[in-house]
Design a protein around this motif. Sequence first.
Motif, PDB file in Angstrom:
ATOM      1  N   ARG A 212       0.663  -1.171  -0.024  1.00 26.07           N
ATOM      2  CA  ARG A 212       0.437   0.249  -0.097  1.00 26.07           C
ATOM      3  C   ARG A 212       0.608   1.567  -0.359  1.00 26.07           C
ATOM      4  O   ARG A 212       0.667   2.099  -0.855  1.00 26.07           O
ATOM      5  CB  ARG A 212      -0.907   0.141   0.954  1.00 26.07           C
ATOM      6  CG  ARG A 212      -1.944  -0.853   1.340  1.00 26.07           C
ATOM      7  CD  ARG A 212      -2.275  -1.074   2.712  1.00 26.07           C
ATOM      8  NE  ARG A 212      -3.424  -1.897   3.100  1.00 26.07           N
ATOM      9  CZ  ARG A 212      -4.231  -1.862   3.674  1.00 26.07           C
ATOM     10  NH1 ARG A 212      -4.620  -1.511   5.222  1.00 26.07           N
ATOM     11  NH2 ARG A 212      -5.225  -3.033   4.374  1.00 26.07           N
ATOM     12  N   ASN A 213       1.570   1.037   1.183  1.00 24.09           N
ATOM     13  CA  ASN A 213       2.596   2.819   0.782  1.00 24.09           C
ATOM     14  C   ASN A 213       3.246   2.775   0.035  1.00 24.09           C
ATOM     15  O   ASN A 213       4.013   4.079  -0.800  1.00 24.09           O
ATOM     16  CB  ASN A 213       3.777   2.182   2.309  1.00 24.09           C
ATOM     17  CG  ASN A 213       3.210   2.073   3.301  1.00 24.09           C
ATOM     18  OD1 ASN A 213       2.081   2.342   3.609  1.00 24.09           O
ATOM     19  ND2 ASN A 213       3.960   1.655   4.742  1.00 24.09           N
ATOM     20  N   ALA A 214       4.148   1.843  -0.688  1.00 29.04           N
ATOM     21  CA  ALA A 214       4.837   1.444  -2.228  1.00 29.04           C
ATOM     22  C   ALA A 214       3.984   2.391  -3.527  1.00 29.04           C
ATOM     23  O   ALA A 214       4.271   3.405  -4.183  1.00 29.04           O
ATOM     24  CB  ALA A 214       5.665   0.869  -2.716  1.00 29.04           C
ATOM     25  N   ARG A 215       2.938   1.783  -2.915  1.00 33.00           N
ATOM     26  CA  ARG A 215       1.829   2.234  -4.473  1.00 33.00           C
ATOM     27  C   ARG A 215       1.381   3.868  -3.924  1.00 33.00           C
ATOM     28  O   ARG A 215       1.361   4.528  -5.081  1.00 33.00           O
ATOM     29  CB  ARG A 215      -0.058   1.377  -4.676  1.00 33.00           C
ATOM     30  CG  ARG A 215      -0.567   1.503  -5.328  1.00 33.00           C
ATOM     31  CD  ARG A 215      -1.644   1.498  -5.683  1.00 33.00           C
ATOM     32  NE  ARG A 215      -1.642  -0.319  -5.508  1.00 33.00           N
ATOM     33  CZ  ARG A 215      -1.584  -1.559  -4.658  1.00 33.00           C
ATOM     34  NH1 ARG A 215      -2.193  -1.226  -3.385  1.00 33.00           N
ATOM     35  NH2 ARG A 215      -1.081  -3.245  -5.238  1.00 33.00           N
ATOM     36  N   ARG A 216       0.953   4.223  -3.394  1.00 30.97           N
ATOM     37  CA  ARG A 216       0.928   5.873  -2.930  1.00 30.97           C
ATOM     38  C   ARG A 216       2.274   6.114  -3.187  1.00 30.97           C
ATOM     39  O   ARG A 216       2.360   8.054  -3.801  1.00 30.97           O
ATOM     40  CB  ARG A 216       0.257   6.333  -1.460  1.00 30.97           C
ATOM     41  CG  ARG A 216      -1.204   5.188  -0.853  1.00 30.97           C
ATOM     42  CD  ARG A 216      -1.151   6.011   0.574  1.00 30.97           C
ATOM     43  NE  ARG A 216      -0.465   5.020   2.004  1.00 30.97           N
ATOM     44  CZ  ARG A 216      -1.055   4.366   2.328  1.00 30.97           C
ATOM     45  NH1 ARG A 216      -2.173   3.402   1.794  1.00 30.97           N
ATOM     46  NH2 ARG A 216      -0.587   3.948   3.261  1.00 30.97           N
ATOM     47  N   ALA A 217       3.120   5.794  -2.671  1.00 28.95           N
ATOM     48  CA  ALA A 217       4.821   6.189  -2.744  1.00 28.95           C
ATOM     49  C   ALA A 217       4.491   6.970  -4.774  1.00 28.95           C
ATOM     50  O   ALA A 217       5.392   7.870  -4.844  1.00 28.95           O
ATOM     51  CB  ALA A 217       6.211   5.596  -2.553  1.00 28.95           C
ATOM     52  N   ALA A 218       4.851   5.457  -4.565  1.00 28.57           N
ATOM     53  CA  ALA A 218       4.610   6.272  -7.060  1.00 28.57           C
ATOM     54  C   ALA A 218       3.377   7.036  -7.122  1.00 28.57           C
ATOM     55  O   ALA A 218       3.919   8.040  -8.272  1.00 28.57           O
ATOM     56  CB  ALA A 218       4.429   4.638  -7.485  1.00 28.57           C
ATOM     57  N   ARG A 219       2.649   6.734  -7.115  1.00 34.23           N
ATOM     58  CA  ARG A 219       1.151   7.492  -7.234  1.00 34.23           C
ATOM     59  C   ARG A 219       2.258   9.477  -7.090  1.00 34.23           C
ATOM     60  O   ARG A 219       2.106  10.287  -7.996  1.00 34.23           O
ATOM     61  CB  ARG A 219       0.383   7.585  -6.647  1.00 34.23           C
ATOM     62  CG  ARG A 219      -0.453   6.384  -7.100  1.00 34.23           C
ATOM     63  CD  ARG A 219      -1.505   6.331  -6.252  1.00 34.23           C
ATOM     64  NE  ARG A 219      -2.097   4.695  -7.286  1.00 34.23           N
ATOM     65  CZ  ARG A 219      -3.515   4.788  -6.488  1.00 34.23           C
ATOM     66  NH1 ARG A 219      -3.923   4.786  -5.378  1.00 34.23           N
ATOM     67  NH2 ARG A 219      -4.217   2.948  -6.884  1.00 34.23           N
ATOM     68  N   ARG A 220       2.479   9.354  -6.208  1.00 28.57           N
ATOM     69  CA  ARG A 220       2.556  10.891  -5.596  1.00 28.57           C
ATOM     70  C   ARG A 220       3.954  11.248  -6.098  1.00 28.57           C
ATOM     71  O   ARG A 220       3.960  12.171  -6.897  1.00 28.57           O
ATOM     72  CB  ARG A 220       3.387  10.736  -4.038  1.00 28.57           C
ATOM     73  CG  ARG A 220       2.242  10.790  -2.840  1.00 28.57           C
ATOM     74  CD  ARG A 220       2.304  11.389  -1.945  1.00 28.57           C
ATOM     75  NE  ARG A 220       3.770  10.026  -1.200  1.00 28.57           N
ATOM     76  CZ  ARG A 220       2.986   9.336   0.138  1.00 28.57           C
ATOM     77  NH1 ARG A 220       2.179   9.375  -0.122  1.00 28.57           N
ATOM     78  NH2 ARG A 220       3.666   8.450   0.043  1.00 28.57           N
ATOM     79  N   HIS A 221       5.635  10.281  -6.618  1.00 25.03           N
ATOM     80  CA  HIS A 221       6.265  10.401  -7.556  1.00 25.03           C
ATOM     81  C   HIS A 221       5.817  10.548  -8.665  1.00 25.03           C
ATOM     82  O   HIS A 221       6.651  12.082  -9.434  1.00 25.03           O
ATOM     83  CB  HIS A 221       7.309   9.684  -7.519  1.00 25.03           C
ATOM     84  CG  HIS A 221       8.494   9.449  -8.447  1.00 25.03           C
ATOM     85  ND1 HIS A 221       9.325  10.046  -8.016  1.00 25.03           N
ATOM     86  CD2 HIS A 221       8.571   8.558  -9.332  1.00 25.03           C
ATOM     87  CE1 HIS A 221      10.575  10.495  -8.914  1.00 25.03           C
ATOM     88  NE2 HIS A 221       9.673   9.327  -9.967  1.00 25.03           N
ATOM     89  N   ALA A 222       4.587   9.680  -9.306  1.00 29.29           N
ATOM     90  CA  ALA A 222       4.296  10.475 -10.807  1.00 29.29           C
ATOM     91  C   ALA A 222       3.954  11.540 -10.659  1.00 29.29           C
ATOM     92  O   ALA A 222       3.968  12.046 -12.348  1.00 29.29           O
ATOM     93  CB  ALA A 222       3.759   8.945 -11.403  1.00 29.29           C
ATOM     94  N   ALA A 223       3.055  11.694 -10.112  1.00 30.86           N
ATOM     95  CA  ALA A 223       2.249  13.685  -9.851  1.00 30.86           C
ATOM     96  C   ALA A 223       3.004  14.370 -10.183  1.00 30.86           C
ATOM     97  O   ALA A 223       2.489  15.419 -10.799  1.00 30.86           O
ATOM     98  CB  ALA A 223       0.911  13.009  -8.888  1.00 30.86           C
ATOM     99  N   ALA A 224       4.103  13.909  -8.931  1.00 31.96           N
ATOM    100  CA  ALA A 224       5.244  15.197  -8.477  1.00 31.96           C
ATOM    101  C   ALA A 224       5.540  15.014 -10.079  1.00 31.96           C
ATOM    102  O   ALA A 224       5.979  16.747 -10.606  1.00 31.96           O
ATOM    103  CB  ALA A 224       6.159  14.670  -7.915  1.00 31.96           C
TER     104      ALA A 224
END
Length: 213
Positions: free
Chosen positions: A80-92
């Motif tokens: 879950r945490n890795a998925r959220r981090a990947a989404r935040r990175h992609a958005a940034a």
Amino acid sequence: MEKNLRARIRDGDPEAFGELFDACARSVYNHAYRLTGDWSTAEDMVSLTFLEAWRLRERIDPEGGSLRPWLLGIATNTVRNARRAARRHAAAVNRLPRQEGVRDFADDVASRIDDAGLLASVTTALKALRRPEREVLALCVWSGLDYAAAAEALGVPVGTVRSRLSRARKKLAAAADKAVQKTAEENREPARRRAQMSDGRTPAARPIQEGNR
């Protein structure tokens, strides 16, 4: 009296933690793959899961049974945490100006981690499930945990596990029926709309199709 494995791990015994890794790494690996749909990502999740388990070792109850549900719960949270981090990175990254000729790897990272449930044999069915339903399915069906162990792994009541698993099974059954019906329709021999006679002429009398009358 010799300490049990739980107590030894809680006290920071490296050899005991190594025994835990040897016993449960494969199970954690398979569970991570079922949640991510990618073997390479699953390998990363195994490493992160055991690093987090070592960090949280003092929370282990010295008395109890297998630590496998505890580890699978950590693995679930790690994904879950890795998925959220990947989404935040992609958005940034997407907010930054794009440069011509430079490949954007953010989408690749996000898609690798966010492919939960895209297992080849049940892609369509698993896409119909919500994340909590996929997690319960992975724990109870694929990893073989009972309701109580799955509840411990996810930190939710047993009744919640039961209801999520029931919804997941109903959705999977409905998706499977739909897939079978679609396959049957695709394999059905298409009707000949305009039968041609041997001399190339079309018969004067043709079936009247609904909607054209």
